[in-house]
Every structure is written in C-alpha cells, then in structure tokens.
Write a protein that holds these residues in place. Structure first.
Motif, mmCIF file in Angstrom:
data_model
loop_
_atom_site.group_PDB
_atom_site.id
_atom_site.type_symbol
_atom_site.label_atom_id
_atom_site.label_comp_id
_atom_site.label_asym_id
_atom_site.label_seq_id
_atom_site.Cartn_x
_atom_site.Cartn_y
_atom_site.Cartn_z
ATOM 1 N N VAL A 1 11.936 -4.635 0.628
ATOM 2 C CA VAL A 1 10.521 -4.999 0.594
ATOM 3 C C VAL A 1 10.018 -4.735 -0.821
ATOM 4 C CG1 VAL A 1 8.240 -4.411 1.482
ATOM 5 C CG2 VAL A 1 10.213 -4.486 3.032
ATOM 6 N N VAL A 2 9.345 -5.730 -1.403
ATOM 7 C CA VAL A 2 8.837 -5.599 -2.768
ATOM 8 C C VAL A 2 7.329 -5.817 -2.766
ATOM 9 C CG1 VAL A 2 9.018 -6.397 -5.161
ATOM 10 C CG2 VAL A 2 10.996 -6.551 -3.638
ATOM 11 N N ALA A 3 6.632 -4.857 -3.329
ATOM 12 C CA ALA A 3 5.179 -4.976 -3.485
ATOM 13 C C ALA A 3 4.840 -4.590 -4.920
ATOM 14 C CB ALA A 3 4.450 -4.077 -2.506
ATOM 15 N N ARG A 4 3.748 -5.134 -5.428
ATOM 16 C CA ARG A 4 3.331 -4.811 -6.797
ATOM 17 C C ARG A 4 1.847 -4.512 -6.809
ATOM 18 N NH1 ARG A 4 1.865 -6.924 -12.087
ATOM 19 N NH2 ARG A 4 3.143 -5.816 -13.613
ATOM 20 N N GLU B 1 1.385 4.483 -13.128
ATOM 21 C CA GLU B 1 2.194 5.663 -13.455
ATOM 22 C C GLU B 1 2.674 6.401 -12.209
ATOM 23 O OE1 GLU B 1 0.471 8.187 -16.384
ATOM 24 O OE2 GLU B 1 0.010 6.512 -17.709
ATOM 25 N N GLN B 2 1.857 6.471 -11.183
ATOM 26 C CA GLN B 2 2.234 7.187 -9.958
ATOM 27 C C GLN B 2 2.756 6.244 -8.872
ATOM 28 O OE1 GLN B 2 2.282 10.562 -9.792
ATOM 29 N NE2 GLN B 2 1.735 10.444 -11.957
ATOM 30 N N GLY B 3 2.318 4.994 -8.883
ATOM 31 C CA GLY B 3 2.810 4.006 -7.933
ATOM 32 C C GLY B 3 2.251 4.088 -6.526
ATOM 33 N N PHE B 4 1.217 4.879 -6.332
ATOM 34 C CA PHE B 4 0.656 5.063 -4.992
ATOM 35 C C PHE B 4 0.238 3.741 -4.361
ATOM 36 C CE2 PHE B 4 -3.107 5.566 -2.292
ATOM 37 C CZ PHE B 4 -2.579 6.350 -1.278
ATOM 38 N N HIS B 5 -0.501 2.932 -5.085
ATOM 39 C CA HIS B 5 -1.030 1.695 -4.514
ATOM 40 C C HIS B 5 0.088 0.688 -4.196
ATOM 41 C CE1 HIS B 5 -5.156 2.958 -4.922
ATOM 42 N NE2 HIS B 5 -4.905 3.318 -6.173
ATOM 43 N N ALA B 6 1.113 0.650 -5.007
ATOM 44 C CA ALA B 6 2.249 -0.235 -4.726
ATOM 45 C C ALA B 6 2.966 0.215 -3.457
ATOM 46 C CB ALA B 6 3.210 -0.269 -5.914
ATOM 47 N N ARG B 7 3.140 1.531 -3.293
ATOM 48 C CA ARG B 7 3.776 2.045 -2.068
ATOM 49 C C ARG B 7 2.920 1.727 -0.844
ATOM 50 N NH1 ARG B 7 4.556 6.288 -5.484
ATOM 51 N NH2 ARG B 7 3.017 7.603 -4.433
ATOM 52 N N GLN B 8 1.622 1.879 -0.984
ATOM 53 C CA GLN B 8 0.738 1.576 0.143
ATOM 54 C C GLN B 8 0.761 0.094 0.494
ATOM 55 O OE1 GLN B 8 -0.760 3.970 2.137
ATOM 56 N NE2 GLN B 8 0.709 5.098 0.879
ATOM 57 N N ALA B 9 0.954 -0.767 -0.481
ATOM 58 C CA ALA B 9 1.053 -2.208 -0.225
ATOM 59 C C ALA B 9 2.377 -2.551 0.467
ATOM 60 C CB ALA B 9 0.916 -2.987 -1.526
ATOM 61 N N ALA B 10 3.432 -1.797 0.167
ATOM 62 C CA ALA B 10 4.745 -2.069 0.761
ATOM 63 C C ALA B 10 4.836 -1.595 2.209
ATOM 64 C CB ALA B 10 5.839 -1.394 -0.066
ATOM 65 N N GLY B 11 4.105 -0.564 2.569
ATOM 66 C CA GLY B 11 4.218 0.025 3.908
ATOM 67 C C GLY B 11 3.982 -0.945 5.054
ATOM 68 N N PRO B 12 2.866 -1.683 5.066
ATOM 69 C CA PRO B 12 2.641 -2.619 6.173
ATOM 70 C C PRO B 12 3.692 -3.732 6.240
ATOM 71 C CG PRO B 12 0.579 -2.156 5.045
ATOM 72 C CD PRO B 12 1.679 -1.555 4.217
ATOM 73 N N LEU B 13 4.136 -4.225 5.086
ATOM 74 C CA LEU B 13 5.167 -5.265 5.081
ATOM 75 C C LEU B 13 6.484 -4.710 5.614
ATOM 76 C CD1 LEU B 13 6.137 -8.101 4.521
ATOM 77 C CD2 LEU B 13 6.392 -7.486 2.096
ATOM 78 N N ALA B 14 6.817 -3.480 5.257
ATOM 79 C CA ALA B 14 8.037 -2.853 5.782
ATOM 80 C C ALA B 14 7.967 -2.750 7.301
ATOM 81 C CB ALA B 14 8.241 -1.481 5.153
ATOM 82 N N SER B 15 6.808 -2.401 7.833
ATOM 83 C CA SER B 15 6.643 -2.329 9.289
ATOM 84 C C SER B 15 6.848 -3.696 9.933
ATOM 85 C CB SER B 15 5.252 -1.790 9.644
ATOM 86 O OG SER B 15 5.152 -0.446 9.262
ATOM 87 N N GLN B 16 6.379 -4.749 9.279
ATOM 88 C CA GLN B 16 6.567 -6.101 9.807
ATOM 89 C C GLN B 16 8.043 -6.503 9.798
ATOM 90 O OE1 GLN B 16 3.774 -8.022 7.113
ATOM 91 N NE2 GLN B 16 2.489 -8.569 8.869
ATOM 92 N N VAL B 17 8.765 -6.107 8.757
ATOM 93 C CA VAL B 17 10.195 -6.407 8.680
ATOM 94 C C VAL B 17 10.936 -5.666 9.796
ATOM 95 C CG1 VAL B 17 12.303 -6.156 7.284
ATOM 96 C CG2 VAL B 17 10.174 -6.973 6.232
#
Length: 153
Positions: A74-77, A83-99
């Motif tokens: 799963v790739v989110a941007r 620098e910390q990547g928090f928002h990118a991780r939060q964007a990836a979470g729902p898509l990972a659940s869908q996968v």
C-alpha cells in the motif's frame, strides 16, 4: 488440479483489487512498477509483487504443496509532515484495511470460475514498512497454497 501457470495468482489478485478498491487507487504489477521513477509514483496505490515460495509436507507422496508468497504494498503520500511521516501513515491505514478486506480468505478464481490454488489467501508476516520523501510503503503479505500432483509415483 495442477495450475497451468505457476504465477497465475498475479492477474487474479490484481483483478480482485481493481474490482473492490476505489477507482482512484492505482493497482500496479511489478512490471508496471519497474517503469515508474520514485517521484512519479502514483498515489494512492497498491503494488502486487511475487515474493517466492516454500514447500510443505503433505504426507502424500504424489502431492507437493507449494505456498507462494505475494506482497501487496500500500502506497500513500502526504508531505504535510514529511520529516515524521505521520500524515502519510494515516493515509495508508484505511487503504490497507480495504486491501485486507478484499483479499483475506479470498479464493482466487479465473474467468471460468475455477479456483487457482488449493485454498484461500492467508495473511502472513510481511517485510517492514518504508518511508521516502513523503511516500509511505506498507507491505501486506499473503500466502497462496497450491498443490501439484505428480503422476511419477
């Protein structure tokens, strides 16, 4: 039944993801991904990558059980917190659940409604996630069991 294509799971996984994920999610094979430079990576996206196999003992001499490993990445941007990547991780979470919802315990079937493999996909241990210039890469690994029956015995 022996599969007629050892890597036949790939197009079936891709088709399943394209059928159930939102239209704005790019589902890419490893070959398609190889043509894309890092900064051109479309997002959101899911990459489908073959990751080898292992064999398991079946106690039946004429049967070889192969368990293939497939990884969906799963790739989110999001560069809001690059620098910390928090928002990118939060964007990836729902898509990972869908996968996971799309593939967990899903039996891959071809266009003739014939099952590929010998059972449903199983969630497996995955490589570590990665982060690069606002892109977050979250791998989800899948075991795909296949029985090969030999006439040699």
């Amino acid at each position: 039944m022996n599969p007629n294509n050892f890597l036949g799971a790939e197009p079936l996984i891709i088709a399943r993801l394209k059928a159930v994920l939102p239209d704005d999610v790019h589902v890419l094979s490893a070959a398609e991904l190889a043509k894309i430079a890092g900064e051109q990576q479309p997002t959101p996206a899911v990459h489908v990558v073959y990751d080898g196999y292992r064999t398991e003992d079946t106690k039946v001499p004429a049967v070889v059980r192969v368990v293939q490993s497939w990884i969906t990445v799963v790739v989110a941007r999001n560069v809001a917190d690059i620098e910390q990547g928090f928002h990118a991780r939060q964007a990836a979470g729902p898509l990972a659940s869908q996968v996971v919802e799309a593939l967990y315990r899903h039996t891959l079937k071809n266009d003739k409604d014939e099952a590929f493999g010998n059972g449903p996909l199983r969630l497996a241990a995955a490589p570590n996630p990665g982060f690069d210039d606002g892109h977050f890469y979250l791998p989800l690994a899948w075991d795909c069991p296949i029985n090969f029956i030999s006439n040699a015995c």
